[in-house]
Design a protein around this motif. Structure first.
Motif, short mmCIF file in Angstrom:
data_model
loop_
_atom_site.label_atom_id
_atom_site.label_comp_id
_atom_site.label_asym_id
_atom_site.label_seq_id
_atom_site.Cartn_x
_atom_site.Cartn_y
_atom_site.Cartn_z
N ARG A 1 64.85 143.45 68.46
CA ARG A 1 64.79 142.21 67.68
C ARG A 1 65.67 142.27 66.42
O ARG A 1 66.44 141.33 66.18
CB ARG A 1 63.34 141.88 67.32
N PRO A 2 65.64 143.34 65.62
CA PRO A 2 66.55 143.39 64.45
C PRO A 2 68.03 143.43 64.84
O PRO A 2 68.89 142.84 64.17
CB PRO A 2 66.14 144.68 63.74
N LYS B 1 71.86 137.96 73.28
CA LYS B 1 70.61 137.19 73.37
C LYS B 1 69.92 137.47 74.71
O LYS B 1 68.68 137.46 74.80
CB LYS B 1 70.90 135.70 73.23
N THR C 1 69.23 140.05 65.60
CA THR C 1 69.45 139.28 64.37
C THR C 1 70.85 139.55 63.81
O THR C 1 71.52 138.65 63.26
CB THR C 1 68.38 139.63 63.33
N ASN D 1 73.36 140.37 65.64
CA ASN D 1 74.30 140.16 66.74
C ASN D 1 74.85 141.48 67.30
O ASN D 1 75.95 141.53 67.84
CB ASN D 1 75.47 139.26 66.31
#
Length: 349
Positions: free
Chosen positions: A93-94, A103, A97, A99
């Motif tokens: 997840r981090p 995704k 964030t 990139n």
């Protein structure tokens, strides 16, 4: 010639009616097996009192314990998978964030975590179900009460289907219910009295040996319908049973106070002669002469009979019995003494 007599008096006479009934416990709870297996334990004495939560039967739990252990293993594995998925999501997840990962990789980690959580919840539910199944191997008493005769013996194979699942019954007997049927006409009379504000409070239970249960009963309810095949309605009464003498399944009679005849004239049945549906009595007048008089009769009360018409208070009625005394005969009146044995017998009828 001597002639026994009674002096006519008026009195309030209670009118009772008896109805055949059967007893039930305040609660009668069937013990039903919910798992299959060999019966390995019976932990009570039949007909004795049991306590709520007391162990009563044991069904061999080995099969169900094995299933519990298997599912516990599945829970442990699912928990491990969930922990890995959760760590993976926390790591990605981090990065997503910043990139640093795509995704698509984040979506995959989220989906994997959700699947792991769902699987973990599923196997936990399965474990609870298996533990519940295991608990059914121990059959405990749901109430304080008296347990009946066991329908199963040690070594029997118990199934949860059909009659074989019915192991026993536990009855709460602090109070007993007595169900009896009354005719439609009696029920309608009862309803009219209820609407007029009257209540039936004098209920007695006559046991099969003729004895009377010492506690008075109260009405519980009446059925919502009349049985069209018999024209009767079922009514239930409740009787306290503090000493535990009453058990479920007993037969007896419920004696109900129907009404009280005010200022009724009551004389012994022996004083009444019936000829072709007509009733007559012998009166002793002031000159001790026998006079025959026609009367109308009401309900019989033990050895007595209610006279609804034809007699007045303080008149003397002769108890002629088998004596041959013609009307107009002069007699010597002597007070009539009733046979105590006959009175006692009539009270027990």
């Amino acid at each position: 010639m001597q002639a026994p007599f009674v002096t006519v008096k008026t009195q309030d006479v209670p009118i009772y009616k008896d109805f055949a009934g059967q007893t039930f416990g305040e609660l009668d709870i069937q013990l039903i097996a919910r798992v299959d297996g060999i019966l390995t334990g019976i932990h009570f004495k039949e007909g004795q009192k049991v306590k709520k939560g007391q162990l009563l039967y044991t069904i061999d739990p080995l099969e169900y314990e094995t299933k519990v252990e298997q599912v516990r293993g599945q829970v442990a594995a699912a928990q491990s998978v969930l922990a890995n998925a959760d760590e993976e999501l926390k790591r990605i997840r981090p990065l997503a964030t910043m990139n640093a990962v795509s995704k698509r990789e984040l979506d995959a980690a989220v989906a994997k975590d959700k699947a792991a959580k769902s699987n973990y919840a599923s196997v936990q539910a399965n474990l609870r179900n298996q533990e519940l199944e295991r608990s059914y191997c121990n059959i405990i008493s749901p109430i304080d009460g008296v347990i009946g005769l066991s329908n199963a013996r040690l070594g029997d194979y118990i199934t949860k289907m059909g009659n074989a699942s019915q192991l026993n019954t536990v009855s709460k007997l602090d109070k007993v219910r007595v169900q009896f049927t009354v005719s439609e006409s009696d029920y309608l009379k009862y309803q009219k009295r209820t609407k007029q504000g009257e209540t039936i409070t004098d209920l007695q239970l006559i046991l099969s040996d003729g004895s009377i249960h010492p506690e008075k009963g109260t009405l519980n309810f009446s059925d919502t319908k009349i049985d069209p095949t018999t024209g009767t309605v079922t009514i239930e009464a409740q009787f306290p049973n503090p000493d535990g003498t009453l058990r479920s399944g007993q037969f007896g009679k419920v004696r109900v106070l129907i009404r009280t005849e005010k200022n009724a004239i009551v004389i012994p049945q022996k004083a009444v002669t019936e000829i072709q549906g007509l009733f007559q009595v012998s009166i002793i007048d002031d000159k001790n002469t026998i006079e025959t008089r026609m009367v109308e009769v009401g309900q019989k009360i033990g050895v007595d009979w209610i006279i609804t018409k034809g007699l007045k208070a303080n008149e003397k009625v002769a108890i002629i019995g088998n004596q041959f005394i013609q009307p107009g005969s002069v007699v010597v009146p002597i007070p009539y003494v009733a046979d105590k044995k006959q009175i006692i017998s009539s009270k027990n009828d």
